[in-house]
Enzyme design. Structure first.
Site, short mmCIF file in Angstrom:
data_model
loop_
_atom_site.label_atom_id
_atom_site.label_comp_id
_atom_site.label_asym_id
_atom_site.label_seq_id
_atom_site.Cartn_x
_atom_site.Cartn_y
_atom_site.Cartn_z
CG HIS A 35 -5.95 -1.87 0.29
ND1 HIS A 35 -5.24 -1.58 -0.67
CD2 HIS A 35 -5.29 -1.66 1.42
CE1 HIS A 35 -4.03 -0.89 -0.24
NE2 HIS A 35 -4.02 -0.71 1.13
CB SER A 95 -0.95 -0.11 1.08
OG SER A 95 -2.02 0.86 0.96
CG ASP A 154 -6.88 -2.66 -3.20
OD1 ASP A 154 -7.29 -1.54 -2.88
OD2 ASP A 154 -5.63 -3.03 -3.11
#
Length: 276
Positions: free
Chosen positions: A246, A121, A216
């Site tokens: 995610h 991320s 996501d």
């Protein structure tokens, strides 16, 4: 993030918290050493959390899994967080830790000729940026980059942002807020070290594995970044994990596909290290 259930990772031979110094930077890190006899390859790991949250504890299980499965020394970076520290604080810290690891590899049973950067991320953003910084500054020489559903773009209108705007843990409004905290009133919000998809060139970057999740918001920008790397001649693999959201990569030990993704990442790094 800090409010997620904590999943324990496997035991490693040694764990050490310390602060590393490079130029004016003082960066807290946690160093994981695998069992066996070194020197070992080195992975610099940058945690997720939108540049705003996350720390060494939230990254602990993932760092342990990658250390054990890859057989590498993993250096988890506790970089400065926004909004107290905006761009470029986080990427400067991660680059400083990477340079320190290269320059001091022998002291941690590491091999500076076999180094990778990785992150999930926001950490995927930082890993991509460190790879660019290392190329642009000709140090250190990186063998690989592991980008797990990375933040690479400021385009909030991609199909994955539209289709997964709400209901899958990470939201589009949440991502806008994270970016605002990190960039603030930056004079250049599109600087490639902030938004890696803005790089003028993707040539001569280290080989990459990009991992994305079906549900996501960041799926499409991660896959677009992989295509940019591939188009520039960078050996790149991109794997989408269907049915996943995610954050799944950090759930190894509880979610089967998370374990598969970690194993894929470890295998890709081992292959890259073996070619050095």
């Amino acid at each position: 993030m800090k409010n997620r259930p904590r999943i324990d990772g496997p035991e490693v031979a040694k764990v050490e918290d310390r602060t590393v110094s490079w130029r004016d930077a003082e960066v807290p890190v946690r160093i994981y050493t695998p069992a066996g006899t070194g020197p070992f390859p080195i992975l610099i790991w940058c945690h997720g959390g939108g540049m705003v949250v996350g720390d060494l504890e939230t990254a602990d299980a993932t760092a342990r899994h990658l250390t054990v499965e890859t057989g590498c020394v993993t250096i988890s970076v506790d970089y400065r967080l926004a909004p107290e520290s905006k761009f470029p604080g986080a990427c400067d810290d991660c680059y400083a830790a990477t340079v320190w690891a290269s320059d001091n590899a022998a002291s941690i049973q590491g091999d500076a000729s076999r180094m990778a950067v990785g992150g999930d991320s926001a950490g995927g953003n930082l890993a991509a940026v460190v790879a660019q910084m290392a190329r642009d500054r000709a140090h250190p020489d990186l063998a690989f980059q592991l980008l797990v559903y990375p933040m690479t773009s400021l385009d909030f209108e991609t199909p994955s942002y539209v289709d997964n705007a709400d209901g899958y843990l990470l939201t589009r409004d949440g991502m806008k807020w994270y970016w605002d905290q990190y960039l603030g009133a930056s004079d250049d919000p599109n600087h490639p070290y902030a938004v890696p998809s803005r790089a003028g060139s993707f040539k001569n970057l280290p080989p990459a594995l990009v991992i994305t999740a079906e549900f996501d918001p960041l799926r499409d920008e991660g896959e677009a970044y992989a295509k940019n790397l591939e188009a520039a001649g960078v050996p790149t693999a991109c794997t989408r994990y269907d049915g996943m959201i995610h954050g799944f990569f950090g759930m190894s030990g509880a979610v089967d596909k998370a374990g598969q993704a970690v194993s894929e990442a470890a295998a890709a790094m081992k292959k890259a290290f073996a070619s050095k």
